[in-house]
Scaffold this motif. Structure first.
Motif, PDB file in Angstrom:
ATOM      1  N   LYS A 261     -88.631 -54.578 -64.605  1.00 36.43           N
ATOM      2  CA  LYS A 261     -87.981 -55.858 -64.775  1.00 36.43           C
ATOM      3  C   LYS A 261     -88.410 -56.787 -63.645  1.00 36.43           C
ATOM      4  O   LYS A 261     -88.640 -56.353 -62.516  1.00 36.43           O
ATOM      5  CB  LYS A 261     -86.464 -55.694 -64.801  1.00 36.43           C
ATOM      6  CG  LYS A 261     -85.952 -54.993 -66.066  1.00 36.43           C
ATOM      7  CD  LYS A 261     -84.451 -54.813 -66.031  1.00 36.43           C
ATOM      8  CE  LYS A 261     -83.947 -54.290 -67.370  1.00 36.43           C
ATOM      9  NZ  LYS A 261     -84.542 -52.994 -67.728  1.00 36.43           N
ATOM     10  N   ILE A 262     -88.505 -58.062 -63.947  1.00 32.42           N
ATOM     11  CA  ILE A 262     -88.946 -59.047 -62.972  1.00 32.42           C
ATOM     12  C   ILE A 262     -87.721 -59.701 -62.355  1.00 32.42           C
ATOM     13  O   ILE A 262     -86.876 -60.276 -63.066  1.00 32.42           O
ATOM     14  CB  ILE A 262     -89.848 -60.109 -63.624  1.00 32.42           C
ATOM     15  CG1 ILE A 262     -91.009 -59.436 -64.362  1.00 32.42           C
ATOM     16  CG2 ILE A 262     -90.362 -61.080 -62.579  1.00 32.42           C
ATOM     17  CD1 ILE A 262     -91.888 -58.578 -63.498  1.00 32.42           C
TER      18      ILE A 262
ATOM     19  N   TYR B 139     -91.027 -67.523 -55.732  1.00 33.15           N
ATOM     20  CA  TYR B 139     -91.093 -66.205 -56.338  1.00 33.15           C
ATOM     21  C   TYR B 139     -92.555 -65.791 -56.486  1.00 33.15           C
ATOM     22  O   TYR B 139     -93.377 -66.539 -57.017  1.00 33.15           O
ATOM     23  CB  TYR B 139     -90.410 -66.202 -57.699  1.00 33.15           C
ATOM     24  CG  TYR B 139     -88.937 -66.545 -57.640  1.00 33.15           C
ATOM     25  CD1 TYR B 139     -88.142 -66.119 -56.582  1.00 33.15           C
ATOM     26  CD2 TYR B 139     -88.339 -67.288 -58.646  1.00 33.15           C
ATOM     27  CE1 TYR B 139     -86.795 -66.422 -56.525  1.00 33.15           C
ATOM     28  CE2 TYR B 139     -86.986 -67.605 -58.607  1.00 33.15           C
ATOM     29  CZ  TYR B 139     -86.216 -67.166 -57.540  1.00 33.15           C
ATOM     30  OH  TYR B 139     -84.888 -67.471 -57.486  1.00 33.15           O
TER      31      TYR B 139
ATOM     32  N   PHE C 241     -91.670 -65.769 -66.916  1.00 29.60           N
ATOM     33  CA  PHE C 241     -90.953 -64.547 -67.277  1.00 29.60           C
ATOM     34  C   PHE C 241     -89.490 -64.842 -67.590  1.00 29.60           C
ATOM     35  O   PHE C 241     -88.899 -65.789 -67.054  1.00 29.60           O
ATOM     36  CB  PHE C 241     -91.007 -63.533 -66.125  1.00 29.60           C
ATOM     37  CG  PHE C 241     -92.390 -63.162 -65.696  1.00 29.60           C
ATOM     38  CD1 PHE C 241     -93.076 -62.123 -66.298  1.00 29.60           C
ATOM     39  CD2 PHE C 241     -93.026 -63.876 -64.684  1.00 29.60           C
ATOM     40  CE1 PHE C 241     -94.351 -61.786 -65.902  1.00 29.60           C
ATOM     41  CE2 PHE C 241     -94.312 -63.546 -64.280  1.00 29.60           C
ATOM     42  CZ  PHE C 241     -94.970 -62.499 -64.893  1.00 29.60           C
TER      43      PHE C 241
ATOM     44  N   TYR D 117     -91.537 -55.777 -68.301  1.00 25.54           N
ATOM     45  CA  TYR D 117     -92.928 -56.230 -68.386  1.00 25.54           C
ATOM     46  C   TYR D 117     -93.823 -55.208 -67.691  1.00 25.54           C
ATOM     47  O   TYR D 117     -93.400 -54.517 -66.765  1.00 25.54           O
ATOM     48  CB  TYR D 117     -93.125 -57.576 -67.694  1.00 25.54           C
ATOM     49  CG  TYR D 117     -92.441 -58.755 -68.341  1.00 25.54           C
ATOM     50  CD1 TYR D 117     -93.098 -59.538 -69.287  1.00 25.54           C
ATOM     51  CD2 TYR D 117     -91.144 -59.104 -67.977  1.00 25.54           C
ATOM     52  CE1 TYR D 117     -92.480 -60.635 -69.867  1.00 25.54           C
ATOM     53  CE2 TYR D 117     -90.514 -60.208 -68.555  1.00 25.54           C
ATOM     54  CZ  TYR D 117     -91.188 -60.963 -69.497  1.00 25.54           C
ATOM     55  OH  TYR D 117     -90.574 -62.051 -70.062  1.00 25.54           O
TER      56      TYR D 117
ATOM     57  N   LEU E  61     -95.293 -62.359 -57.261  1.00 23.96           N
ATOM     58  CA  LEU E  61     -95.634 -60.973 -57.572  1.00 23.96           C
ATOM     59  C   LEU E  61     -97.041 -60.722 -57.040  1.00 23.96           C
ATOM     60  O   LEU E  61     -97.988 -61.421 -57.432  1.00 23.96           O
ATOM     61  CB  LEU E  61     -95.587 -60.713 -59.076  1.00 23.96           C
ATOM     62  CG  LEU E  61     -94.227 -60.876 -59.766  1.00 23.96           C
ATOM     63  CD1 LEU E  61     -94.379 -60.666 -61.270  1.00 23.96           C
ATOM     64  CD2 LEU E  61     -93.214 -59.895 -59.193  1.00 23.96           C
TER      65      LEU E  61
ATOM     66  N   THR F 163     -86.311 -63.176 -66.593  1.00 27.33           N
ATOM     67  CA  THR F 163     -86.043 -62.266 -65.483  1.00 27.33           C
ATOM     68  C   THR F 163     -84.836 -61.362 -65.747  1.00 27.33           C
ATOM     69  O   THR F 163     -83.965 -61.664 -66.569  1.00 27.33           O
ATOM     70  CB  THR F 163     -85.804 -63.057 -64.187  1.00 27.33           C
ATOM     71  OG1 THR F 163     -84.693 -63.952 -64.375  1.00 27.33           O
ATOM     72  CG2 THR F 163     -87.030 -63.859 -63.827  1.00 27.33           C
TER      73      THR F 163
END
Length: 521
Positions: A332-333, A340, A307, A314, A342, A309
């Protein structure tokens, strides 16, 4: 293939069968029986010409010389037996099955032979015999790099810079794709490699039929000036035909890329394998979301995503077995804790109390909470000693936002074990699961609360008030007041109004002791 109807004149044929039987003393007797049947095709019995991987229907009808009370039949195709369905009404019998046609092993076409192996049972006798051998012409399907005799384009792959949508030329392309016509039990696999592709075009035959494909595309680019992170694109039961489809492959400059672990889990925090994560990036220039990466989870539910960031929006679509498990909003990431990660939790929210499991009668298990010790204990015993694992999973569910935190995930590889989890420092909604061989056997939901949580800031005010009253109550005697304040601190800590640390309490007692000595001198 084109279904063809073959007309037959129905002519009864006679089978001379010798039936063997033994009498009560073991002597073998024999007699000849006439067994007549009719065999015909009505246009759907089988196709004379067909393509590999396609589903093909086979049928045979029999008229026998006796009433049939039980029957079975298998299609023997190219040396492999396929079980058929059968039915008989009186002397009339029907046998049929549908199979996916095996691959052509040599050349562009092959003749495959088949026949029926039938068993028929009358009231007094049983008969087994094979029908005449028949032939089917099978042609090969193709998914090939375009060129030569392959001219009908079905897929076009072109690489783009994810940041500015400019073309990347050339790029490295490597793919393995499986294609088929039928139900997917038989597939033809083909690999494609191009280390310097401006674009990749794939063509198919036959051109008048649609194919299904699945597989993985790997693509990347790097030179002395720039490197893009390697990415994947996945197909799952994707339909292709003589209509050209353009597949854009987006690459992200390594300088702009931050990698994240993408974890897909269900409501019991078990990883979901073989889930496809469609990562879609928003482009304000035209207001579109583009799928810039497709990731596939491993057996633990994990994969990697790349990504840009903090500045780019996304959203994610998670699919498995052709169905959508989750579709997220745009965001937003931002990376916070390394590594990191998700995390996506899919599936229905667990009901309260949670039910839906059934214990194995051979498993004796229990899940309990000891409030005094602050422990949750899961005990299981498999009387058959065949269990290979046990697991205690304890999670905390936030009532505010529904997030789930793992407290314990303890496992054993024994057929009997006792597993414990310390929750003495935990408060809130706690759900514990007991597993044997990864099957849930017990569920326990508890609510752990403290006085401080019940009364909130009001409890803090009451605690401070108790300490102040204790001090002023003995204002005429400083030593007694100091002792009273320490007693109030210990009391408010025990009941939970104020959470004092043990270090603070012991330090307070020590300082008070010194103060009393000084006051007496």
């Amino acid at each position: 293939g084109v279904e063809q109807s073959i007309e037959f004149e129905v002519i009864p044929q006679m089978y001379d069968l010798t039936i063997y039987a033994s009498d009560t003393v073991g002597n073998i007797n024999s007699r000849e029986v006439e067994w007549d049947y009719n065999f015909f095709e009505d246009g759907s019995a089988f196709e004379s010409d067909i393509y590999e991987t396609d589903s093909s229907f086979f049928e045979i009808n029999m008229t026998t010389g006796q009433n049939i009370i039980s029957q079975s039949g298998n299609l023997i195709y190219n040396g492999t037996s396929y079980k058929g369905t059968s039915s008989c009404v009186g002397r009339d019998c029907n046998f049929q099955t549908t199979i996916d046609i095996p691959l052509v092993t040599t050349g562009e076409s092959e003749i495959k032979e088949f026949y029926w192996d039938l068993k028929l049972y009358s009231a007094t006798e049983s008969f087994e015999f094979q029908t005449t051998t028949y032939e089917q012409n099978v042609s090969r399907i193709h998914l090939e790099t375009c060129g030569g005799s392959y001219t009908t384009k079905t897929l076009n792959f072109t690489a783009f810079n994810e940041g500015n949508l400019s073309r990347i030329n050339p790029f490295k392309f490597d793919a393995t794709l499986n294609s088929w016509l039928g139900s997917g039990t038989i597939k033809r696999s083909q690999s494609f490699t191009n280390n310097a592709a401006s674009e990749v075009n794939l063509c198919l035959t036959p051109t008048d039929l649609t194919q299904q494909i699945d597989g993985q595309v790997n693509y990347e680019f790097s030179d002395d000036n720039v490197t893009y992170v390697k990415r994947n694109y996945y197909f799952y039961n994707h339909t292709i035909s003589d209509t050209l489809q353009h597949i854009p492959l987006y690459l992200l400059n390594a300088v702009d890329s931050t990698s994240f672990i993408l974890k897909v889990q269900d409501q019991t925090l078990t990883g979901v394998d073989e889930a496809y994560i469609y990562i879609q990036r928003y482009y304000p220039s035209d207001g579109q979301y583009r799928t810039v990466q497709i990731a596939k989870t491993d057996s633990g539910g994990d994969t990697i995503g790349f990504f840009k960031t903090e500045t780019v929006d996304y959203k994610f679509i998670i699919m498995k077995d052709g169905g959508t498990l989750l579709s997220t909003d745009s965001r937003k990431i931002v990376g916070t804790t390394v590594p990191y990660t998700l995390t996506f939790t899919v599936g229905d929210v667990l009901p309260y109390p949670w039910q839906g499991f059934e214990k194995d009668e051979n498993i004796d298990s229990s899940l309990s909470y000891n409030k005094t010790a602050g422990t949750i204990t899961f005990t299981y015993i498999d009387s058959t000693e065949t269990a290979t694992s046990g697991r205690l999973l304890v999670i905390k569910r936030s009532t505010a936002n529904g997030t789930i935190t793992t407290i314990c995930n303890t496992t054993s590889t024994q057929s009997a074990a006792t597993l414990s989890c310390d929750v003495s420092s935990i408060s809130g909604d706690v759900i514990s699961y007991g597993y044997v061989d990864e099957v849930i056997t017990d569920v326990l939901t508890i609510v752990i609360t403290t006085v401080r949580e019940i009364f909130g800031n009001f409890g803090l005010f009451v605690g401070m008030l108790i300490i102040m009253v204790a001090g002023f109550a003995f204002i005429w005697n400083p030593s007694a007041g100091i002792i009273s304040i320490n007693a109030a601190i210990i009391f408010t800590n025990l009941i939970g109004f104020i959470a004092f640390s043990p270090v603070f309490i012991f330090a307070s007692i020590f300082i008070s002791f010194i103060a009393i000595i000084l006051l007496k001198t």
